[in-house]
Design an enzyme around this catalytic site. Structure first.
Site, mmCIF file in Angstrom:
data_model
loop_
_atom_site.group_PDB
_atom_site.id
_atom_site.type_symbol
_atom_site.label_atom_id
_atom_site.label_comp_id
_atom_site.label_asym_id
_atom_site.label_seq_id
_atom_site.Cartn_x
_atom_site.Cartn_y
_atom_site.Cartn_z
ATOM 1 N N ARG A 58 0.834 -1.208 0.000
ATOM 2 C CA ARG A 58 0.000 0.000 0.000
ATOM 3 C C ARG A 58 0.867 1.256 0.000
ATOM 4 N NH1 ARG A 58 -3.781 2.518 4.213
ATOM 5 N NH2 ARG A 58 -5.398 3.486 2.942
ATOM 6 N N HIS A 62 0.826 4.052 -2.937
ATOM 7 C CA HIS A 62 0.470 5.427 -2.587
ATOM 8 C C HIS A 62 1.622 6.387 -2.858
ATOM 9 C CE1 HIS A 62 -3.355 4.974 0.016
ATOM 10 N NE2 HIS A 62 -3.248 3.930 -0.793
ATOM 11 N N ASP A 63 2.844 5.895 -2.820
ATOM 12 C CA ASP A 63 3.995 6.738 -3.149
ATOM 13 C C ASP A 63 4.095 6.945 -4.659
ATOM 14 O OD1 ASP A 63 6.406 8.217 -2.659
ATOM 15 O OD2 ASP A 63 7.560 6.446 -3.259
ATOM 16 N N VAL A 66 1.568 9.275 -6.904
ATOM 17 C CA VAL A 66 1.416 10.718 -6.672
ATOM 18 C C VAL A 66 2.426 11.499 -7.505
ATOM 19 C CG1 VAL A 66 1.456 12.558 -4.936
ATOM 20 C CG2 VAL A 66 0.432 10.337 -4.397
ATOM 21 N N GLY A 68 5.352 9.910 -8.680
ATOM 22 C CA GLY A 68 6.303 8.873 -9.049
ATOM 23 C C GLY A 68 6.911 8.277 -7.791
ATOM 24 N N ASP A 70 9.182 8.318 -5.425
ATOM 25 C CA ASP A 70 10.220 9.241 -4.947
ATOM 26 C C ASP A 70 10.264 9.373 -3.436
ATOM 27 O OD1 ASP A 70 7.882 10.616 -4.450
ATOM 28 O OD2 ASP A 70 8.544 12.505 -5.363
ATOM 29 N N SER A 72 8.151 10.466 -1.429
ATOM 30 C CA SER A 72 7.516 11.674 -0.883
ATOM 31 C C SER A 72 6.519 11.327 0.217
ATOM 32 C CB SER A 72 6.829 12.462 -2.004
ATOM 33 O OG SER A 72 5.937 11.645 -2.736
ATOM 34 N N ASN A 90 -3.850 8.559 3.035
ATOM 35 C CA ASN A 90 -2.582 8.124 3.635
ATOM 36 C C ASN A 90 -2.604 8.034 5.159
ATOM 37 O OD1 ASN A 90 -1.413 7.926 1.118
ATOM 38 N ND2 ASN A 90 -0.517 9.983 1.174
ATOM 39 N N PRO A 156 -7.133 6.519 -6.719
ATOM 40 C CA PRO A 156 -8.422 5.858 -6.970
ATOM 41 C C PRO A 156 -9.022 5.346 -5.667
ATOM 42 C CG PRO A 156 -6.581 4.521 -7.772
ATOM 43 C CD PRO A 156 -6.016 5.859 -7.424
ATOM 44 N N HIS A 186 -4.741 -7.032 -3.168
ATOM 45 C CA HIS A 186 -5.741 -7.183 -2.109
ATOM 46 C C HIS A 186 -5.886 -8.636 -1.666
ATOM 47 C CE1 HIS A 186 -7.911 -3.155 -3.224
ATOM 48 N NE2 HIS A 186 -6.756 -2.979 -2.626
ATOM 49 N N ASP A 236 -9.098 -10.656 1.604
ATOM 50 C CA ASP A 236 -9.207 -12.012 1.064
ATOM 51 C C ASP A 236 -9.639 -12.905 2.217
ATOM 52 O OD1 ASP A 236 -8.827 -14.619 0.228
ATOM 53 O OD2 ASP A 236 -6.874 -14.279 -0.686
ATOM 54 N N ASP A 244 -1.269 -14.943 -3.223
ATOM 55 C CA ASP A 244 -1.655 -15.911 -4.245
ATOM 56 C C ASP A 244 -2.776 -15.333 -5.106
ATOM 57 O OD1 ASP A 244 -3.941 -16.031 -2.646
ATOM 58 O OD2 ASP A 244 -3.305 -17.873 -1.635
#
Length: 314
Positions: A58, A62-63, A66, A68, A70, A72, A90, A156, A186, A236, A244
């Site tokens: 995650r 999330h990095d 935004v 690329g 990097d 941030s 976040n 998203p 997920h 899951d 898997d």
């Protein structure tokens, strides 16, 4: 464990600015034990907390989505300036202590050499392997970004339709197959009830549960989500800690937790991909390695720096 060799050159023509400086073994001369050091830190954490795989996946997503890849997302806010960490999506990102520990060890071995952005990428890859997922050679050589602005975070959401989510992915040069593949992450981890609770009783204002969710799962989740402090449930429900292809089988059984997950099995553009991955774990593993390499190549093209502390600019 499945090892997958994927040609990184395939992405050069897609994202030339992003990948030109990345290569497998980037630190072989300047910090030869860099990847081993990161792997040892991740192994130690995984041995006591198998949920770290989902946390790092995650964080990595999330990095990269935004500005690329990097790092941030690692910057702490100050009294004068908020960082990406304060953005709504976040607030529940975790695993920062793993990156900190790896950075501390790397600074002791090779000061000011290995970027925090590469640590996130390598740690995520290693955590996936430990959970039973594909192993692949990850190019390194990323630089740490000089900007971390919460207003830049536009990811998203869990209630997106397939077409809405695809817009976010295509804006980053990713394909429909990449999107379905990466959402397969997920297969590990949890979601807070607030991300899917509307599907349990008042879906889109109907006053009834989402008809695309298995009624037995609705009943189970209502019990879980009846507790205080926004409880969590496994994304899951079958092999919750194993990396898997069971996520796709769950989607086909109407047991996708979040709306976007279940939409993958319903939408005509993605249903075939879901069925293909559900029936062929090897195909999913190959596709996941490819998509992770592609996502890991996203950068904004700026020179950046090598942070001494991942939580603060130099």
């Amino acid at each position: 464990m499945m090892r997958i060799e994927t040609s990184f050159l395939a992405f050069f023509f897609l994202l030339p600015l992003a990948v030109a400086d990345l290569r497998v073994g980037f630190y072989s001369a300047t910090c030869p034990k860099a990847e081993q050091i990161v792997q040892q830190v991740v192994q130690k954490k995984f041995s006591s907390d198998r949920s770290i795989t989902a946390a790092l996946l995650r964080m990595h997503f999330h990095d990269c989505f935004v500005r690329g890849c990097d790092a941030s997302i690692l910057i702490d806010s100050t009294k004068k300036k908020a960082s990406e960490k304060t953005a709504g999506p976040n607030l529940t990102v975790r695993g920062f202590e793993v990156i900190d520990e790896a950075k501390k060890a790397l600074e002791a071995a090779c000061p000011s050499t290995v970027s925090c952005a590469d640590i996130i990428t390598l740690a995520t890859r290693d955590s996936v392997v430990l959970a039973g997922g594909p192993s692949y050679n990850s190019p390194t050589g990323r630089r740490d970004g000089l900007v971390s602005n919460p207003n830049d975070v536009n990811l998203p959401g869990p209630s997106f339709s397939v077409s809405q989510a695809l817009q976010s992915f295509t804006a980053k040069g990713m394909t429909l197959n990449d999107m379905v593949t990466l959402l397969g992450a997920h297969t590990v981890g949890v979601a807070h009830c607030s991300f899917f609770e509307d599907r349990l009783s008042n879906f889109q204002g109907t006053g009834s549960p989402d008809p695309s969710m298995d009624p037995a799962l609705v009943t189970k989740l209502k019990k879980i989500c009846g507790g205080p402090n926004d409880p969590t449930a496994f994304l899951d429900q079958n092999t919750s800690f194993a990396f898997d292809n069971q996520f796709y089988n769950q989607v086909n059984l109407k047991r996708g937790m979040m709306q976007i997950d279940q939409e993958l099995g319903v939408d005509k553009s993605t249903a075939g991909i879901v069925s293909g991955f559900a029936s062929n774990g090897g195909r999913f593993s190959q596709s996941f390695a490819t998509a992770m390499l592609k996502m890991g190549s996203l950068q904004d093209g700026n020179a950046g720096e090598i942070r001494k502390n991942c939580r603060a600019f130099n």
